[in-house]
Design a protein around this motif. Structure first.
Motif, PDB file in Angstrom:
ATOM      1  N   ALA A 155      -6.316  -0.722   4.234  1.00  0.00           N
ATOM      2  CA  ALA A 155      -6.203  -0.450   3.064  1.00  0.00           C
ATOM      3  C   ALA A 155      -5.102  -1.206   2.187  1.00  0.00           C
ATOM      4  CB  ALA A 155      -6.482   0.958   2.952  1.00  0.00           C
ATOM      5  N   MET A 156      -4.069  -0.824   3.833  1.00  0.00           N
ATOM      6  CA  MET A 156      -2.469  -1.211   3.312  1.00  0.00           C
ATOM      7  C   MET A 156      -3.131  -3.379   2.987  1.00  0.00           C
ATOM      8  SD  MET A 156      -0.588  -2.053   6.497  1.00  0.00           S
ATOM      9  CE  MET A 156       0.303  -3.773   7.243  1.00  0.00           C
ATOM     10  N   GLY A 157      -4.528  -3.753   2.881  1.00  0.00           N
ATOM     11  CA  GLY A 157      -4.371  -5.879   2.050  1.00  0.00           C
ATOM     12  C   GLY A 157      -4.695  -5.058   1.001  1.00  0.00           C
ATOM     13  N   LEU A 158      -6.015  -4.150   1.585  1.00  0.00           N
ATOM     14  CA  LEU A 158      -6.823  -4.260  -0.477  1.00  0.00           C
ATOM     15  C   LEU A 158      -5.536  -3.916  -1.319  1.00  0.00           C
ATOM     16  CD1 LEU A 158      -9.792  -2.760   0.718  1.00  0.00           C
ATOM     17  CD2 LEU A 158      -9.141  -4.832   0.724  1.00  0.00           C
ATOM     18  N   PHE A 159      -4.332  -3.259  -0.668  1.00  0.00           N
ATOM     19  CA  PHE A 159      -4.133  -2.292  -1.424  1.00  0.00           C
ATOM     20  C   PHE A 159      -2.897  -3.737  -2.290  1.00  0.00           C
ATOM     21  CE2 PHE A 159       0.759  -1.199  -2.415  1.00  0.00           C
ATOM     22  CZ  PHE A 159       0.598  -0.723  -3.434  1.00  0.00           C
ATOM     23  N   ALA A 160      -2.331  -4.268  -1.348  1.00  0.00           N
ATOM     24  CA  ALA A 160      -2.186  -5.527  -2.081  1.00  0.00           C
ATOM     25  C   ALA A 160      -1.821  -6.473  -2.968  1.00  0.00           C
ATOM     26  CB  ALA A 160      -0.984  -6.177  -0.542  1.00  0.00           C
ATOM     27  N   LEU A 161      -4.176  -6.734  -2.198  1.00  0.00           N
ATOM     28  CA  LEU A 161      -3.813  -7.257  -3.776  1.00  0.00           C
ATOM     29  C   LEU A 161      -3.595  -6.686  -4.902  1.00  0.00           C
ATOM     30  CD1 LEU A 161      -7.268  -8.893  -1.568  1.00  0.00           C
ATOM     31  CD2 LEU A 161      -5.163  -9.974  -2.086  1.00  0.00           C
ATOM     32  N   ALA A 197       6.842   7.536   1.385  1.00  0.00           N
ATOM     33  CA  ALA A 197       6.657   5.975   0.730  1.00  0.00           C
ATOM     34  C   ALA A 197       6.050   6.250  -0.279  1.00  0.00           C
ATOM     35  CB  ALA A 197       6.327   5.078   1.769  1.00  0.00           C
ATOM     36  N   LEU A 198       5.118   7.444  -0.417  1.00  0.00           N
ATOM     37  CA  LEU A 198       3.836   7.402  -1.575  1.00  0.00           C
ATOM     38  C   LEU A 198       5.017   8.199  -2.784  1.00  0.00           C
ATOM     39  CD1 LEU A 198       0.894   8.494   0.332  1.00  0.00           C
ATOM     40  CD2 LEU A 198       1.428   6.692  -0.820  1.00  0.00           C
ATOM     41  N   TYR A 199       5.555   8.878  -2.853  1.00  0.00           N
ATOM     42  CA  TYR A 199       6.648   9.224  -3.846  1.00  0.00           C
ATOM     43  C   TYR A 199       7.583   8.443  -4.414  1.00  0.00           C
ATOM     44  CZ  TYR A 199       6.319  13.723  -0.776  1.00  0.00           C
ATOM     45  OH  TYR A 199       6.000  14.953  -0.316  1.00  0.00           O
ATOM     46  N   VAL A 200       7.718   7.459  -3.839  1.00  0.00           N
ATOM     47  CA  VAL A 200       8.724   6.183  -4.461  1.00  0.00           C
ATOM     48  C   VAL A 200       7.631   5.966  -5.113  1.00  0.00           C
ATOM     49  CG1 VAL A 200       9.975   4.410  -3.855  1.00  0.00           C
ATOM     50  CG2 VAL A 200       9.905   6.322  -2.705  1.00  0.00           C
ATOM     51  N   MET A 201       6.505   5.354  -4.260  1.00  0.00           N
ATOM     52  CA  MET A 201       5.379   3.813  -4.386  1.00  0.00           C
ATOM     53  C   MET A 201       4.940   5.014  -6.269  1.00  0.00           C
ATOM     54  SD  MET A 201       3.682   3.347  -1.372  1.00  0.00           S
ATOM     55  CE  MET A 201       2.019   2.913  -2.142  1.00  0.00           C
ATOM     56  N   ALA A 202       4.666   6.065  -6.238  1.00  0.00           N
ATOM     57  CA  ALA A 202       3.985   7.275  -7.041  1.00  0.00           C
ATOM     58  C   ALA A 202       4.964   6.619  -8.536  1.00  0.00           C
ATOM     59  CB  ALA A 202       3.658   8.378  -7.210  1.00  0.00           C
ATOM     60  N   ALA A 203       6.103   7.001  -8.503  1.00  0.00           N
ATOM     61  CA  ALA A 203       7.295   6.158  -9.587  1.00  0.00           C
ATOM     62  C   ALA A 203       7.331   5.091  -9.703  1.00  0.00           C
ATOM     63  CB  ALA A 203       9.067   7.388  -9.235  1.00  0.00           C
ATOM     64  N   PRO A 257      -2.625   1.081  -8.457  1.00  0.00           N
ATOM     65  CA  PRO A 257      -2.793   0.679  -7.622  1.00  0.00           C
ATOM     66  C   PRO A 257      -2.657   1.925  -6.463  1.00  0.00           C
ATOM     67  CG  PRO A 257      -2.127  -1.394  -8.544  1.00  0.00           C
ATOM     68  CD  PRO A 257      -2.086  -0.148  -9.436  1.00  0.00           C
ATOM     69  N   VAL A 258      -1.336   2.493  -6.941  1.00  0.00           N
ATOM     70  CA  VAL A 258      -0.834   3.627  -6.061  1.00  0.00           C
ATOM     71  C   VAL A 258      -1.955   4.299  -5.395  1.00  0.00           C
ATOM     72  CG1 VAL A 258       1.421   4.483  -5.362  1.00  0.00           C
ATOM     73  CG2 VAL A 258       1.766   2.766  -6.411  1.00  0.00           C
ATOM     74  N   THR A 259      -2.334   5.003  -6.704  1.00  0.00           N
ATOM     75  CA  THR A 259      -3.378   5.516  -6.761  1.00  0.00           C
ATOM     76  C   THR A 259      -4.317   5.582  -5.707  1.00  0.00           C
ATOM     77  OG1 THR A 259      -3.040   6.345  -9.090  1.00  0.00           O
ATOM     78  CG2 THR A 259      -5.063   7.114  -8.162  1.00  0.00           C
ATOM     79  N   ALA A 260      -5.281   4.157  -5.698  1.00  0.00           N
ATOM     80  CA  ALA A 260      -6.126   3.810  -4.971  1.00  0.00           C
ATOM     81  C   ALA A 260      -5.527   4.190  -3.508  1.00  0.00           C
ATOM     82  CB  ALA A 260      -6.731   2.502  -5.381  1.00  0.00           C
ATOM     83  N   PHE A 261      -4.890   3.446  -3.320  1.00  0.00           N
ATOM     84  CA  PHE A 261      -3.836   3.637  -1.604  1.00  0.00           C
ATOM     85  C   PHE A 261      -3.728   4.754  -1.601  1.00  0.00           C
ATOM     86  CE2 PHE A 261      -1.023   3.409   1.378  1.00  0.00           C
ATOM     87  CZ  PHE A 261      -0.920   3.368   1.754  1.00  0.00           C
ATOM     88  N   MET A 262      -2.919   6.352  -2.489  1.00  0.00           N
ATOM     89  CA  MET A 262      -2.978   7.584  -2.088  1.00  0.00           C
ATOM     90  C   MET A 262      -4.470   8.056  -1.436  1.00  0.00           C
ATOM     91  SD  MET A 262      -1.455   9.314  -4.457  1.00  0.00           S
ATOM     92  CE  MET A 262       0.273   8.706  -5.086  1.00  0.00           C
ATOM     93  N   SER A 263      -5.306   7.553  -2.657  1.00  0.00           N
ATOM     94  CA  SER A 263      -6.455   8.505  -3.029  1.00  0.00           C
ATOM     95  C   SER A 263      -7.350   8.404  -1.065  1.00  0.00           C
ATOM     96  CB  SER A 263      -6.959   8.055  -3.370  1.00  0.00           C
ATOM     97  OG  SER A 263      -7.763   7.265  -3.905  1.00  0.00           O
ATOM     98  N   ALA A 264      -7.455   6.897  -0.927  1.00  0.00           N
ATOM     99  CA  ALA A 264      -7.475   6.507   0.350  1.00  0.00           C
ATOM    100  C   ALA A 264      -7.217   6.471   1.419  1.00  0.00           C
ATOM    101  CB  ALA A 264      -7.956   4.889   0.342  1.00  0.00           C
ATOM    102  N   VAL A 265      -5.767   6.391   1.985  1.00  0.00           N
ATOM    103  CA  VAL A 265      -4.806   6.333   3.244  1.00  0.00           C
ATOM    104  C   VAL A 265      -4.574   7.664   3.307  1.00  0.00           C
ATOM    105  CG1 VAL A 265      -3.024   5.658   4.074  1.00  0.00           C
ATOM    106  CG2 VAL A 265      -4.683   3.786   3.099  1.00  0.00           C
ATOM    107  N   ALA A 266      -3.694   8.810   2.112  1.00  0.00           N
ATOM    108  CA  ALA A 266      -3.433   9.648   2.299  1.00  0.00           C
ATOM    109  C   ALA A 266      -4.258  11.386   3.068  1.00  0.00           C
ATOM    110  CB  ALA A 266      -3.293   9.932   1.384  1.00  0.00           C
ATOM    111  N   LYS A 267      -6.157  10.423   2.402  1.00  0.00           N
ATOM    112  CA  LYS A 267      -6.326  11.679   2.960  1.00  0.00           C
ATOM    113  C   LYS A 267      -6.972  11.182   4.175  1.00  0.00           C
ATOM    114  CE  LYS A 267      -8.445  13.060  -1.703  1.00  0.00           C
ATOM    115  NZ  LYS A 267      -9.409  14.412  -1.992  1.00  0.00           N
ATOM    116  N   ALA A 268      -7.446   9.899   4.074  1.00  0.00           N
ATOM    117  CA  ALA A 268      -7.782   9.745   5.598  1.00  0.00           C
ATOM    118  C   ALA A 268      -6.823  10.465   6.756  1.00  0.00           C
ATOM    119  CB  ALA A 268      -8.327   8.035   5.885  1.00  0.00           C
ATOM    120  N   ALA A 269      -6.019  10.334   6.331  1.00  0.00           N
ATOM    121  CA  ALA A 269      -4.161  10.315   7.612  1.00  0.00           C
ATOM    122  C   ALA A 269      -4.627  11.995   8.071  1.00  0.00           C
ATOM    123  CB  ALA A 269      -3.218   9.832   7.298  1.00  0.00           C
TER     124      ALA A 269
END
Lengths: 101, 539
Positions: free
Chosen positions: B96-102, B151-157, B251-263
């Motif tokens: 997810a981290m790699g896909l998010f970077a792209l 980290a996600l709070y900052v990414m959302a902003a 991209p942040v939405t993609a990351f948080m919807s995947a990673v935050a939920k899975a975690a």
């Protein structure tokens, strides 16, 4: 006279409740922010009280983790709030309503 | 964490056991130092560095997976559990981290951001998620949760020019901090009831002691569930997620919807199944209710949305309902269904939000359903990949989504929860309607519009400039898309300029990978399925 641990636990629960209620009721973003801190400190009080009742240092050590996390949250939270308020001074939480549906 | 006074020993730290976390934490530090020494250059080097770090973290997870085999052990004085479940999820988070970077690369190019902040924060956030999955102690779960969330709070902003992004961050922050405090209080009460925060010790305490007045313990458990319920956006703790998903950069939405939920789900497995497995009869009904509510509310509210990012937010709430249904069964089948669902969902949702990021254009403004009309005729490959991903989410056969839903339902049936299984299937049907509506739009004709608008003249300027009058202006811009009046011509011409734009290289790679994985692993299911089973075999 020693104060029983349950008093501290009750106090912590009350503080936690005040913080949670304040977060849900108050509209000033900074006050909401302070309510979160109140909740975290209520948890700290609970940890310390239980650590004393259980004769276990672990609970007191946990407080340091919570303090560090709370400090990190303050940094980020204030950053977000300042960023928003630079563009919209004197806004309350109700004024942020672009996103809804 | 329970250290007896006077016997404070420095724990032995097995660095190889926490290598994925260390890579995900160390790489951003290196990147930030590097950025301080160089001035020129675009975001390309940060993307490349992040992708390399992601591959390294993934290989480290594979290494742990192979090495740990079927013999899980604890590291760092019991604070870290090293088993195949944590290795499996670390691998997912690394991907997810790699896909998010792209995706973040294309976003940075479009928004003219050249700093390393976004990928650096993404890696830090992923490290927190890895920590949650590998936590052997409730406090480590909490620390991982906070590393991930802050980290996600900052990414959302991250989109400073767009007020909605700041608003999303504020909402996410307030509710995230609230849920963290509730989760923490749950830890405190559990500690008070069992005398420890270590997951293994809680489990052995509960197995060997009958807690007579278990009010404190149950209250603590309820608060742990509520705190994590916010993170996975289960109904009724979902109210933040549509707003935050819509307002954050795609991209942040993609990351948080995947990673935050899975975690969040990984932490629920650790807390409920491992630590409180003996209290199964107490937490199963609560998870049951959350699952049913998420399936019903997520399914119904998906259908009435017009904004595609909000739709995907509600559909991911319904996905959360499926995962909770797997958790509720509290069986081996349920655990492997959960692991499989999380893996399949991660790829599908990141791919879907990659398309949203492309269609949204500068500032993610054109997310209305009409913006997606005729996407396939403009970009056939993107339209095709999006179709696959949406059909996968709908649970069409020959995709991973179908197998994921199938295993969840069969786990629920195996547990005797027939009502839940029926609700899950009905919810899948209702959300399928929404996915098919988008798919039909993709292949439908474009709305009457001027195909070649003057390039570069994006009409809603205030949203980009960010003056004080912006909220009204951008609000107007959003309403214009949903109201079918002659003004739609204006909106269409504005979005047209954006949509003819090239598909970014990162987005193309992400879409190709996600769509290919969804189909290939759906047609040839055994590899991922065996991994998911092996990941959850021992508990």
């Amino acid at each position: 006279m020693t104060i029983p641990g349950s008093w501290y636990l009750t106090l912590a629960a009350v503080l936690f409740g005040i913080g949670g209620l304040g977060l849900l009721v108050r509209r000033n973003v900074l006050v909401m922010f302070m309510c979160v801190e109140l909740m975290l400190n209520a948890v700290n009080l609970t940890f310390v009280t239980y650590a004393r009742m259980l004769h276990d240092v672990g609970g007191q050590a946990l407080v340091f983790f919570v303090l560090v996390v709370a400090a990190a949250e303050v940094v980020v939270g204030l950053g977000v709030i300042v960023g928003l308020f630079r563009r919209r001074p004197d806004a309350t939480a109700d004024d942020f309503h672009i996103l809804k549906g | 964490m329970a250290v007896i006074a006077g016997a404070l020993a420095i724990p032995h730290i097995s660095y190889i056991s926490i290598l994925p976390e260390l890579i995900a934490m160390g790489a951003p530090m290196v990147m930030l130092l590097w950025s301080a020494t160089t001035r020129s250059g675009g975001p390309g080097r940060w993307t490349a560095f992040t992708v390399v770090a992601s591959v390294a973290a993934f290989l480290a997870s594979v290494e742990i997976w192979v090495k740990v085999g079927t013999h899980p052990y604890t590291a760092v004085a019991g604070a870290i559990l090293v088993d195949r479940f944590s290795a499996f999820l670390s691998g997912i988070f690394a991907v997810a981290m790699g896909l998010f970077a792209l995706l973040a690369h294309d976003w940075a190019v479009r928004e003219d951001e050249s700093g390393p902040e976004l990928p650096a924060l993404g890696m830090l956030s992923a490290s927190g998620a890895m920590l949650m999955a590998a936590a052997g102690d409730l406090v480590v779960v909490f620390l991982g949760l906070e590393i991930m969330s802050i980290a996600l709070y900052v990414m959302a902003a991250m989109n400073r020019r767009r007020l909605a992004s700041g608003e999303a961050a504020l909402k996410y922050f307030v509710l995230g901090a609230f849920s963290s405090a509730i989760f923490l209080y749950g830890i405190a009460l559990t500690y008070g009831a069992t005398g420890t925060t270590n997951i293994a010790r809680i489990a052995s305490y509960l197995a060997s002691n009958v807690v007579v007045s278990n009010g404190v313990l149950l209250a603590g458990m309820a608060m742990l569930i509520v705190g994590l319920g916010f993170k996975v956006a289960a109904v009724p703790f979902h109210t933040w997620s549509p707003d935050v998903y819509q307002g954050s950069p795609s991209p942040v939405t993609a990351f948080m919807s995947a990673v935050a939920k899975a975690a969040g789900f990984a932490a629920l497995v650790r807390v409920l199944m491992e630590a409180m497995g003996t209290l199964r009869l107490d937490w199963q009904p609560a998870i049951y209710v959350l699952a049913v509510l998420s399936l019903v509310v997520g399914g119904i509210l998906t259908v009435v949305q017009r904004d595609v990012k909000r739709m995907l937010a509600y559909s991911s709430i319904s996905h959360a309902g499926f995962v909770l249904a797997a958790l509720q069964s509290a069986s081996a089948a349920g655990r492997s269904a959960l692991a499989y669902y999380v893996a399949a969902y991660t790829l599908m949702i990141i791919g879907s939000f990659a398309v949203a990021g492309h269609v949204g254009g500068p500032g993610d403004r054109s997310q209305d359903l009409s913006s997606y009309r005729g996407l396939s005729s403009r970009h056939p490959a993107v339209g095709f990949a999006f179709t696959i991903l949406l059909l996968g989410q709908a649970g069409a056969p020959f995709t991973t989504g179908f197998l994921a839903k199938f295993y969840v339902v069969s786990a629920a049936v195996g547990n005797g929860s027939y009502t839940l299984a029926v609700v899950a299937m009905l919810s899948a049907v209702v959300t399928a309607f929404f996915y098919l509506r988008i798919v039909l739009g993709l292949y439908g004709s474009e709305e009457p519009s001027t195909p070649e608008g003057p390039p570069g003249v994006l009409e809603p300027q205030p949203a980009l400039v960010g003056s004080v009058g912006e909220p009204q202006a951008s609000h107007g811009a959003e309403e214009r898309g949903s109201v079918v009046v002659p003004e739609v011509l204006v909106a269409a011409s504005a979005t047209q300029v954006i949509e003819v734009s090239e598909v970014g290289a990162g987005t193309s790679v992400v879409l190709a990978l996600c769509a290919a994985a969804t189909v290939v692993l759906g047609v040839w299911p055994s590899p991922l399925l065996d991994l998911a089973k092996a990941a959850t075999i021992i508990f």
